[in-house]
Design a protein around this motif. Sequence first.
Motif, PDB file in Angstrom:
ATOM      1  N   ILE A  77       0.832  -1.210   0.000  1.00 23.51           N
ATOM      2  CA  ILE A  77       0.000   0.000   0.000  1.00 23.51           C
ATOM      3  C   ILE A  77       0.863   1.256   0.000  1.00 23.51           C
ATOM      4  N   ALA A  78       1.923   1.243   0.795  1.00 15.97           N
ATOM      5  CA  ALA A  78       2.697   2.459   1.015  1.00 15.97           C
ATOM      6  C   ALA A  78       3.734   2.750  -0.070  1.00 15.97           C
ATOM      7  N   SER A  79       4.238   1.741  -0.767  1.00 17.30           N
ATOM      8  CA  SER A  79       5.309   1.964  -1.753  1.00 17.30           C
ATOM      9  C   SER A  79       4.914   2.950  -2.853  1.00 17.30           C
ATOM     10  N   PRO A  80       3.769   2.763  -3.550  1.00 13.14           N
ATOM     11  CA  PRO A  80       3.397   3.743  -4.582  1.00 13.14           C
ATOM     12  C   PRO A  80       3.116   5.123  -4.008  1.00 13.14           C
ATOM     13  N   ILE A  81       2.606   5.168  -2.769  1.00  9.90           N
ATOM     14  CA  ILE A  81       2.310   6.457  -2.141  1.00  9.90           C
ATOM     15  C   ILE A  81       3.590   7.235  -1.897  1.00  9.90           C
ATOM     16  N   PHE A  82       4.610   6.584  -1.328  1.00 13.18           N
ATOM     17  CA  PHE A  82       5.883   7.263  -1.079  1.00 13.18           C
ATOM     18  C   PHE A  82       6.546   7.669  -2.397  1.00 13.18           C
ATOM     19  N   ALA A  83       6.429   6.834  -3.428  1.00 11.68           N
ATOM     20  CA  ALA A  83       7.019   7.168  -4.728  1.00 11.68           C
ATOM     21  C   ALA A  83       6.372   8.421  -5.309  1.00 11.68           C
ATOM     22  N   SER A  84       5.062   8.569  -5.151  1.00  9.84           N
ATOM     23  CA  SER A  84       4.361   9.752  -5.652  1.00  9.84           C
ATOM     24  C   SER A  84       4.662  10.983  -4.808  1.00  9.84           C
ATOM     25  N   LEU A  85       4.749  10.809  -3.492  1.00 13.34           N
ATOM     26  CA  LEU A  85       5.031  11.934  -2.595  1.00 13.34           C
ATOM     27  C   LEU A  85       6.422  12.506  -2.820  1.00 13.34           C
ATOM     28  N   ALA A  86       7.320  11.693  -3.376  1.00 11.56           N
ATOM     29  CA  ALA A  86       8.695  12.171  -3.604  1.00 11.56           C
ATOM     30  C   ALA A  86       8.737  13.341  -4.573  1.00 11.56           C
ATOM     31  N   LYS A  87       7.688  13.524  -5.386  1.00  9.57           N
ATOM     32  CA  LYS A  87       7.643  14.649  -6.319  1.00  9.57           C
ATOM     33  C   LYS A  87       7.238  15.941  -5.625  1.00  9.57           C
ATOM     34  N   SER A  88       6.704  15.827  -4.407  1.00 11.75           N
ATOM     35  CA  SER A  88       6.217  17.010  -3.691  1.00 11.75           C
ATOM     36  C   SER A  88       6.956  17.278  -2.392  1.00 11.75           C
ATOM     37  N   PHE A  89       7.568  16.244  -1.810  1.00  7.94           N
ATOM     38  CA  PHE A  89       8.235  16.385  -0.525  1.00  7.94           C
ATOM     39  C   PHE A  89       9.676  15.916  -0.600  1.00  7.94           C
ATOM     40  N   ASN A  90      10.457  16.349   0.342  1.00 12.59           N
ATOM     41  CA  ASN A  90      11.866  15.999   0.422  1.00 12.59           C
ATOM     42  C   ASN A  90      12.029  14.484   0.552  1.00 12.59           C
ATOM     43  N   PRO A  91      12.668  13.807  -0.403  1.00 17.77           N
ATOM     44  CA  PRO A  91      12.789  12.349  -0.340  1.00 17.77           C
ATOM     45  C   PRO A  91      13.496  11.835   0.906  1.00 17.77           C
ATOM     46  N   PHE A  92      14.497  12.588   1.366  1.00 14.72           N
ATOM     47  CA  PHE A  92      15.208  12.132   2.561  1.00 14.72           C
ATOM     48  C   PHE A  92      14.328  12.227   3.797  1.00 14.72           C
ATOM     49  N   ARG A  93      13.461  13.227   3.828  1.00 13.83           N
ATOM     50  CA  ARG A  93      12.542  13.338   4.958  1.00 13.83           C
ATOM     51  C   ARG A  93      11.527  12.196   4.919  1.00 13.83           C
ATOM     52  N   LEU A  94      11.121  11.805   3.723  1.00 13.38           N
ATOM     53  CA  LEU A  94      10.211  10.670   3.590  1.00 13.38           C
ATOM     54  C   LEU A  94      10.876   9.383   4.077  1.00 13.38           C
ATOM     55  N   ILE A  95      12.170   9.245   3.777  1.00 17.13           N
ATOM     56  CA  ILE A  95      12.911   8.083   4.284  1.00 17.13           C
ATOM     57  C   ILE A  95      12.962   8.121   5.811  1.00 17.13           C
ATOM     58  N   GLY A  96      13.178   9.307   6.378  1.00 16.62           N
ATOM     59  CA  GLY A  96      13.203   9.457   7.835  1.00 16.62           C
ATOM     60  C   GLY A  96      11.872   9.075   8.470  1.00 16.62           C
ATOM     61  N   VAL A  97      10.771   9.496   7.860  1.00 15.91           N
ATOM     62  CA  VAL A  97       9.439   9.131   8.358  1.00 15.91           C
ATOM     63  C   VAL A  97       9.256   7.619   8.319  1.00 15.91           C
ATOM     64  N   GLY A  98       9.628   7.019   7.185  1.00 18.69           N
ATOM     65  CA  GLY A  98       9.477   5.579   7.044  1.00 18.69           C
ATOM     66  C   GLY A  98      10.289   4.797   8.056  1.00 18.69           C
TER      67      GLY A  98
END
Length: 532
Positions: A116-137
Amino acid sequence: MVTKEEDCCLPSSSEPSRCYSPSSSTPLAELETVRSVEIVESSFLSPVWLLVIFCVINLLNYMDRGAIASNGVNGSNKSCNDKGKCNPPTGIQGHFNLSNFEDGVLSSSFMVGLLIASPIFASLAKSFNPFRLIGVGLTVWTIAVLGCGSSFAFWFIVLCRMFVGVGEASFISLAAPFIDDNAPQKQKAAWLGVFYMCIPSGVALGYVYGGYVGKHFSWRYAFWGEAVLMAPFAVLGFLMKPLELKGFSSTNPIKTVRSVEIIASSIDSEISKNSNHLQVGNETEHDQFEVPIETCKSSCANAVWKSFTRFAKDMKVLCKEKVFLVNVLGYVSYNFVIGAYSYWGPKAGYNIYKMKNADMIFGAVTIICGIVGTLSGGFFLDRVTATIPNAFKLLSGATFLGAIFCFTAFTLKSLYGFIALFALGELLVFATQAPVNYVCLHCVQPSLRPLSMAISTVAIHIFGDVPSSPLVGIVQDRINSWRKTALILTSILFVAAATWFIGIFINSVDRFNEDETVSETLRKQEQSIQAP
């Protein structure tokens, strides 16, 4: 750094060039501040250190998978022999009195969150800082693993495993594109090989780690120890300055300028409307905020809809790419076998060959063959020139030979003969890790790489190792012969080899630099418009 020219809106065919000069009293000043904050800064880490950190995180992710499959953590139910001698229940299976099917569900449950989360994080990377998304994960992963160690019921540990998958999703979608961007041109496959070497190494380390901790302490301590090891990297995910990710719109100054112009024009228009509205008079204080509130609701709805339509368009492009589809289909068959091997391997080895230290033996074989095989696959692909057709040749050949060795190994009665042939088979099978992910990254435009990795991950899990563990459990419950079960499972590797063989004959294009070409074209067009 944003230059003065980039702040200037580009001229249209009907009006002269103009440049906004926002002051602190205008809404555009806030817009300029937000845009400046969102600009990606260079990282203080070198590419090599970035690779090292990502490798350690990947190692911990897969160590968790190996630990839960180990006999020390997974354990077994109470069993008695013909003489009436009984072995006490051990590990998770013994603690919660699980059947083999329920035990397989536990192995696969974390995939639900991952899918469920993989496509969501991939799409969010276009709008949010990818490293911050990694930190959240990684933060979610750490908390969920702590919950696994504190579980009081079967349903609770299954729920925690699902959230472990959510935490892992951000990392697996975004790490590989960063590595692909920063690796030297002639060593891209080798760097990917180093990164994906952590998969078999992590699983093998998990066998040893889980077996030792579960035997000498408790299965709960194995999870708690993993959480402690991952916590510093979760914090680092919020502190690191990210490297620029190739192919995203934030790196394209023309798109950024045009977006600023559109937003600025919208703000000016809204200010004008609100001013005219306030000049009419006789409106209450509630009416003064009615338009901004409605505008905010409309903007949020539009943002969600645009994100959905953008995701749908990206998926349409991805699904039309024949190279991607064939690559993933082969990867699904491959992962069906590897996922079941990683979970049922120690238990099958213990029952077929009466291995006293099945965790240690499987761990040692997997870690040696995983390291050597994965690294060899990456270096070999670079040596013969890393191209998509060459990657498919390596994938099909290595998998076919590996399947022959592994299948033959399970037919032998000698423990030493089994270990020798199975080791050769794993050596060849693990050589596929760098090539298969190289194809995923290079058969699509750079901006689609996170989504490509995410959908690839979703597919190989939802059709691969998610159903494989419980299905193998069902087969074993029916035929009650681990040798026959292992042979049936291993034969699926031949399907993977045949699928990748088809990929050799598909017309393929390396699209790694495609976005750069489009960007350069847009720059030339913009220069021709501005020319007198």
